[in-house]
Motif scaffolding. Structure first.
Motif, mmCIF file in Angstrom:
data_model
loop_
_atom_site.group_PDB
_atom_site.id
_atom_site.type_symbol
_atom_site.label_atom_id
_atom_site.label_comp_id
_atom_site.label_asym_id
_atom_site.label_seq_id
_atom_site.Cartn_x
_atom_site.Cartn_y
_atom_site.Cartn_z
ATOM 1 N N ARG A 32 -3.964 -7.522 -4.204
ATOM 2 C CA ARG A 32 -2.785 -7.528 -3.323
ATOM 3 C C ARG A 32 -2.025 -6.215 -3.411
ATOM 4 O O ARG A 32 -1.581 -5.678 -2.395
ATOM 5 N N ARG A 33 -1.857 -5.693 -4.631
ATOM 6 C CA ARG A 33 -1.149 -4.419 -4.792
ATOM 7 C C ARG A 33 -1.905 -3.288 -4.117
ATOM 8 O O ARG A 33 -1.316 -2.459 -3.427
ATOM 9 N N ARG A 34 -3.217 -3.263 -4.299
ATOM 10 C CA ARG A 34 -4.031 -2.214 -3.696
ATOM 11 C C ARG A 34 -3.953 -2.290 -2.172
ATOM 12 O O ARG A 34 -3.847 -1.272 -1.486
ATOM 13 N N ASP A 35 -3.946 -3.509 -1.615
ATOM 14 C CA ASP A 35 -3.826 -3.695 -0.177
ATOM 15 C C ASP A 35 -2.458 -3.233 0.318
ATOM 16 O O ASP A 35 -2.353 -2.578 1.355
ATOM 17 N N ALA A 36 -1.396 -3.561 -0.430
ATOM 18 C CA ALA A 36 -0.039 -3.151 -0.042
ATOM 19 C C ALA A 36 0.087 -1.631 -0.055
ATOM 20 O O ALA A 36 0.693 -1.046 0.856
ATOM 21 N N VAL A 37 -0.487 -0.984 -1.042
ATOM 22 C CA VAL A 37 -0.416 0.479 -1.116
ATOM 23 C C VAL A 37 -1.183 1.091 0.053
ATOM 24 O O VAL A 37 -0.731 2.062 0.666
ATOM 25 N N ALA A 38 -2.327 0.518 0.388
ATOM 26 C CA ALA A 38 -3.107 1.035 1.516
ATOM 27 C C ALA A 38 -2.326 0.887 2.817
ATOM 28 O O ALA A 38 -2.297 1.816 3.636
ATOM 29 N N ARG A 39 -1.662 -0.261 3.022
ATOM 30 C CA ARG A 39 -0.859 -0.452 4.234
ATOM 31 C C ARG A 39 0.334 0.491 4.244
ATOM 32 O O ARG A 39 0.698 1.041 5.281
ATOM 33 N N TRP A 40 0.957 0.725 3.085
ATOM 34 C CA TRP A 40 2.101 1.635 2.982
ATOM 35 C C TRP A 40 1.668 3.054 3.342
ATOM 36 O O TRP A 40 2.350 3.747 4.087
ATOM 37 N N ARG A 41 0.521 3.476 2.837
ATOM 38 C CA ARG A 41 0.033 4.824 3.144
ATOM 39 C C ARG A 41 -0.283 4.989 4.627
ATOM 40 O O ARG A 41 -0.039 6.039 5.216
ATOM 41 N N ARG A 42 -0.850 3.924 5.236
ATOM 42 C CA ARG A 42 -1.105 3.989 6.678
ATOM 43 C C ARG A 42 0.193 4.110 7.459
ATOM 44 O O ARG A 42 0.282 4.878 8.423
ATOM 45 N N ALA A 43 1.219 3.363 7.051
ATOM 46 C CA ALA A 43 2.513 3.430 7.728
ATOM 47 C C ALA A 43 3.133 4.812 7.575
ATOM 48 O O ALA A 43 3.713 5.356 8.520
ATOM 49 N N MET A 44 3.011 5.400 6.390
ATOM 50 C CA MET A 44 3.526 6.758 6.170
ATOM 51 C C MET A 44 2.776 7.754 7.054
ATOM 52 O O MET A 44 3.369 8.664 7.620
ATOM 53 N N LYS A 45 1.477 7.566 7.176
ATOM 54 C CA LYS A 45 0.659 8.454 7.996
ATOM 55 C C LYS A 45 1.057 8.358 9.471
ATOM 56 O O LYS A 45 0.969 9.328 10.211
ATOM 57 N N ASP A 46 1.503 7.162 9.880
ATOM 58 C CA ASP A 46 1.911 6.944 11.263
ATOM 59 C C ASP A 46 3.316 7.469 11.551
ATOM 60 O O ASP A 46 3.814 7.323 12.658
ATOM 61 N N GLY A 47 3.984 8.046 10.550
ATOM 62 C CA GLY A 47 5.260 8.703 10.791
ATOM 63 C C GLY A 47 6.490 7.992 10.256
ATOM 64 O O GLY A 47 7.603 8.466 10.472
ATOM 65 N N LEU A 48 6.328 6.878 9.575
ATOM 66 C CA LEU A 48 7.491 6.191 9.015
ATOM 67 C C LEU A 48 7.926 6.874 7.727
ATOM 68 O O LEU A 48 7.114 7.486 7.029
ATOM 69 N N SER A 49 9.205 6.759 7.405
ATOM 70 C CA SER A 49 9.672 7.277 6.121
ATOM 71 C C SER A 49 9.195 6.326 5.022
ATOM 72 O O SER A 49 8.702 5.226 5.301
ATOM 73 N N ALA A 50 9.371 6.729 3.778
ATOM 74 C CA ALA A 50 8.919 5.891 2.660
ATOM 75 C C ALA A 50 9.655 4.555 2.651
ATOM 76 O O ALA A 50 9.047 3.500 2.426
ATOM 77 N N ASP A 51 10.974 4.586 2.910
ATOM 78 C CA ASP A 51 11.739 3.339 2.943
ATOM 79 C C ASP A 51 11.303 2.440 4.092
ATOM 80 O O ASP A 51 11.134 1.232 3.925
ATOM 81 N N GLN A 52 11.111 3.026 5.268
ATOM 82 C CA GLN A 52 10.683 2.244 6.430
ATOM 83 C C GLN A 52 9.285 1.669 6.214
ATOM 84 O O GLN A 52 9.019 0.523 6.573
ATOM 85 N N ALA A 53 8.407 2.457 5.632
ATOM 86 C CA ALA A 53 7.046 1.988 5.380
ATOM 87 C C ALA A 53 7.041 0.830 4.386
ATOM 88 O O ALA A 53 6.337 -0.158 4.583
ATOM 89 N N ALA A 54 7.826 0.954 3.327
ATOM 90 C CA ALA A 54 7.902 -0.126 2.336
ATOM 91 C C ALA A 54 8.458 -1.393 2.968
ATOM 92 O O ALA A 54 7.978 -2.499 2.704
ATOM 93 N N HIS A 55 9.462 -1.244 3.828
ATOM 94 C CA HIS A 55 10.054 -2.404 4.508
ATOM 95 C C HIS A 55 9.020 -3.037 5.457
ATOM 96 O O HIS A 55 8.896 -4.252 5.523
ATOM 97 N N ALA A 56 8.271 -2.206 6.164
ATOM 98 C CA ALA A 56 7.261 -2.714 7.088
ATOM 99 C C ALA A 56 6.144 -3.458 6.363
ATOM 100 O O ALA A 56 5.623 -4.465 6.850
#
Length: 64
Positions: A32-56
């Protein structure tokens, strides 16, 4: 103990193979943690800030 008749690469790699066989499978929580980190990195790559990506992703920023 010395083993005769086996090729050198078999003897040299025996320790590595035994460690691989003894390795434990990943836990559900680690997956689950590895999946969450992968989704967070994708969100960051798509232009979200770190806070926005974590919230998403739905995890605190300290965990991402």
């Amino acid at each position: 103990m010395q083993v005769f008749g086996l090729p050198g690469h078999v003897i040299r790699n025996a320790g590595r193979v035994s460690r691989l066989l003894g390795a434990q499978t990943t836990t559900i929580e680690a997956t689950r943690r590895r999946d969450a980190v992968a989704r967070w990195r994708r969100a960051m790559k798509d232009g979200l800030s770190a806070d926005q990506a974590a919230h998403a992703v739905g995890v605190p920023r300290s965990n991402a």
